[in-house]
Enzyme design. Structure first.
Site, PDB file in Angstrom:
ATOM      1  N   SER A   1      -4.534   3.354  -0.372  1.00 55.51           N
ATOM      2  CA  SER A   1      -5.864   2.963  -0.869  1.00 55.51           C
ATOM      3  C   SER A   1      -6.337   3.800  -2.055  1.00 55.51           C
ATOM      4  O   SER A   1      -7.527   4.039  -2.212  1.00 55.51           O
ATOM      5  CB  SER A   1      -6.894   2.989   0.266  1.00 55.51           C
ATOM      6  OG  SER A   1      -6.556   2.027   1.256  1.00 55.51           O
TER       7      SER A   1
ATOM      8  N   GLU B   1       2.225   9.011   2.265  1.00 55.28           N
ATOM      9  CA  GLU B   1       1.336   7.870   2.469  1.00 55.28           C
ATOM     10  C   GLU B   1       0.931   7.804   3.937  1.00 55.28           C
ATOM     11  O   GLU B   1       1.688   7.277   4.762  1.00 55.28           O
ATOM     12  CB  GLU B   1       2.048   6.574   2.084  1.00 55.28           C
ATOM     13  CG  GLU B   1       2.509   6.531   0.647  1.00 55.28           C
ATOM     14  CD  GLU B   1       2.676   5.095   0.169  1.00 55.28           C
ATOM     15  OE1 GLU B   1       2.053   4.753  -0.824  1.00 55.28           O
ATOM     16  OE2 GLU B   1       3.408   4.332   0.808  1.00 55.28           O
TER      17      GLU B   1
ATOM     18  N   GLU C   1       6.071   0.313   5.630  1.00 57.42           N
ATOM     19  CA  GLU C   1       6.219  -1.096   6.012  1.00 57.42           C
ATOM     20  C   GLU C   1       7.679  -1.413   6.317  1.00 57.42           C
ATOM     21  O   GLU C   1       7.982  -2.211   7.193  1.00 57.42           O
ATOM     22  CB  GLU C   1       5.675  -2.002   4.889  1.00 57.42           C
ATOM     23  CG  GLU C   1       4.154  -1.972   4.867  1.00 57.42           C
ATOM     24  CD  GLU C   1       3.532  -2.167   3.498  1.00 57.42           C
ATOM     25  OE1 GLU C   1       4.216  -2.649   2.575  1.00 57.42           O
ATOM     26  OE2 GLU C   1       2.339  -1.819   3.343  1.00 57.42           O
TER      27      GLU C   1
ATOM     28  N   GLY D   1      -3.462   0.056   2.538  1.00 59.54           N
ATOM     29  CA  GLY D   1      -4.017  -1.294   2.545  1.00 59.54           C
ATOM     30  C   GLY D   1      -5.274  -1.435   3.389  1.00 59.54           C
ATOM     31  O   GLY D   1      -5.740  -2.538   3.650  1.00 59.54           O
TER      32      GLY D   1
ATOM     33  N   LYS E   1       4.621  -4.724  -3.677  1.00 57.96           N
ATOM     34  CA  LYS E   1       4.983  -5.311  -2.371  1.00 57.96           C
ATOM     35  C   LYS E   1       5.408  -6.768  -2.579  1.00 57.96           C
ATOM     36  O   LYS E   1       5.926  -7.092  -3.645  1.00 57.96           O
ATOM     37  CB  LYS E   1       3.833  -5.155  -1.378  1.00 57.96           C
ATOM     38  CG  LYS E   1       3.349  -3.704  -1.322  1.00 57.96           C
ATOM     39  CD  LYS E   1       2.431  -3.390  -0.199  1.00 57.96           C
ATOM     40  CE  LYS E   1       2.045  -1.916  -0.286  1.00 57.96           C
ATOM     41  NZ  LYS E   1       1.196  -1.498   0.823  1.00 57.96           N
TER      42      LYS E   1
ATOM     43  N   ASN F   1       3.338  -0.302  -6.684  1.00 57.95           N
ATOM     44  CA  ASN F   1       4.168  -0.971  -5.676  1.00 57.95           C
ATOM     45  C   ASN F   1       3.529  -2.326  -5.389  1.00 57.95           C
ATOM     46  O   ASN F   1       2.535  -2.410  -4.682  1.00 57.95           O
ATOM     47  CB  ASN F   1       4.203  -0.097  -4.405  1.00 57.95           C
ATOM     48  CG  ASN F   1       4.870  -0.805  -3.241  1.00 57.95           C
ATOM     49  OD1 ASN F   1       5.541  -1.815  -3.414  1.00 57.95           O
ATOM     50  ND2 ASN F   1       4.681  -0.265  -2.041  1.00 57.95           N
TER      51      ASN F   1
ATOM     52  N   HIS G   1       9.486   3.217   2.754  1.00 61.96           N
ATOM     53  CA  HIS G   1       8.061   2.876   2.838  1.00 61.96           C
ATOM     54  C   HIS G   1       7.725   2.568   4.299  1.00 61.96           C
ATOM     55  O   HIS G   1       8.542   2.008   5.030  1.00 61.96           O
ATOM     56  CB  HIS G   1       7.767   1.673   1.945  1.00 61.96           C
ATOM     57  CG  HIS G   1       6.311   1.407   1.791  1.00 61.96           C
ATOM     58  ND1 HIS G   1       5.576   0.775   2.772  1.00 61.96           N
ATOM     59  CD2 HIS G   1       5.437   1.733   0.805  1.00 61.96           C
ATOM     60  CE1 HIS G   1       4.319   0.705   2.373  1.00 61.96           C
ATOM     61  NE2 HIS G   1       4.202   1.286   1.190  1.00 61.96           N
TER      62      HIS G   1
HETATM   63  P1  PGA Z   1      -2.258   0.566  -0.939  1.00 60.51           P
HETATM   64  O1  PGA Z   1      -0.676   0.701  -0.689  1.00 60.51           O
HETATM   65  O2  PGA Z   1      -2.534   1.260  -2.243  1.00 60.51           O
HETATM   66  O3  PGA Z   1      -2.496  -0.916  -0.997  1.00 60.51           O
HETATM   67  O4  PGA Z   1      -2.936   1.218   0.199  1.00 60.51           O
HETATM   68  C1  PGA Z   1       0.026   1.862  -1.041  1.00 60.51           C
HETATM   69  C2  PGA Z   1       1.466   1.682  -0.652  1.00 60.51           C
HETATM   70  O5  PGA Z   1       1.723   1.144   0.429  1.00 60.51           O
HETATM   71  O6  PGA Z   1       2.384   2.080  -1.395  1.00 60.51           O
END
Ligand code: PGA
Length: 261
Positions: free
Chosen positions: A217, A171, A101, A177, A12, A10, A99
């Site tokens: 992460s 998640e 976000e 992140g 983003k 992903n 997601h």
């Molecule tokens: P990250 O994001 O691996 O940067 O923690 C995962 C995601 O939000 O899909």
């Protein structure tokens, strides 16, 4: 025999056109040497849809094209939106929905997430539905309750035929992140819980079949241990999917787990 793992990148809102082209080509070249048992999906920003679908459709390419979001509406006067039908017409195979976000910054509710899943399913695109709790919710011991509600109001309203074409990504928001990964035990515990919810509603066979991924992460260092957990069917990778060598190492970890089982 263990079912194949899935590793989804992903991206983003990252990479300009040249960087996107470079990353996709590098991953494509690296994977071309593998007899892969892992399914790999790249989800760049939607503006690069053609780039990723073109590469994914090349002979010998070892990955699928995905996107990160879709409109809940069919088509029409929805400025700035991209429909599932448009994605299907460009051979997009997977799409992330719900997601955290999008839930946080764009007001996506379970109701909207479900509408998006239906739009994708109607167009033969696999929805990868995200769920997970905040740090406060975990600290308050409410993580199972929160995830149960998210799964009940979306996944559990589907028909068995629809569920067969859906993937789930757990998640925990506190791990996204932040560099703070859920421990393999925490990931396993929640994924087993999600599977048990599916089992209750749809039966054992479908529960075993359903792909449930971990995200937050996940990187080259922790992927092997996470993917070794019995209920972890793969990973949704954010930051670590932006560097080809790191992403390839995560795919190699998935391959190692499959081979060892
Ligand atoms: P990250 O994001 O691996 O940067 O923690 C995962 C995601 O939000 O899909």
């Amino acid at each position: 025999m263990m079912k194949p793992k899935i590793v989804i990148g992903n991206w983003k809102m990252n990479k300009d056109f040249e960087e996107a082209e470079d990353l996709i080509s590098t991953i494509e070249d690296e994977l071309a040497d593998f007899q892969l048992q892992t399914e790999v999906v790249l989800c760049p920003p939607a503006i690069y849809a053609e780039l990723v679908t073109d590469h994914a459709s090349e002979e010998g390419s070892n990955f699928y094209a995905g996107l990160q979001n879709v409109s809940e509406y069919e088509n029409g006067a929805y400025t700035g939106e991209i429909s599932a039908e448009m994605q299907a017409s460009m051979d997009v195979s997977f799409c992330i929905v719900g997601h955290s976000e999008r839930r946080k910054y764009f007001g996506e509710t379970d109701e909207i997430v479900l509408k998006k899943m239906h739009r994708l399913l109607a167009n033969d695109i696999v929805p990868v539905m995200c769920c997970g709790e905040t740090l406060e919710e975990r600290k308050a011991g409410k993580h199972f309750e929160i995830v149960e509600k998210q799964i009940e109001s979306t996944i559990c309203t589907l028909t068995p035929e629809e569920l067969e074409r859906v993937m789930i990504a757990y998640e925990p928001i506190w791990a996204i992140g932040t560099g703070e990964t859920a421990t393999p035990e925490q990931a396993q515990e929640m994924l087993a819980f999600i599977r048990s919810l599916i089992e209750k509603k749809f039966g054992t066979q479908l529960a075993v079949f359903t792909y449930i991924l971990y995200g937050g992460s996940c990187n080259a260092k922790n992927a092997l241990e996470l993917f070794s957990q019995p209920d972890v069917d793969g990973g949704l990778i954010g930051g670590a999917s932006l560097k080809a060598d790191e992403f390839i190492k995560i795919i190699e970890a998935a391959e190692t787990v499959i081979k060892d089982n």
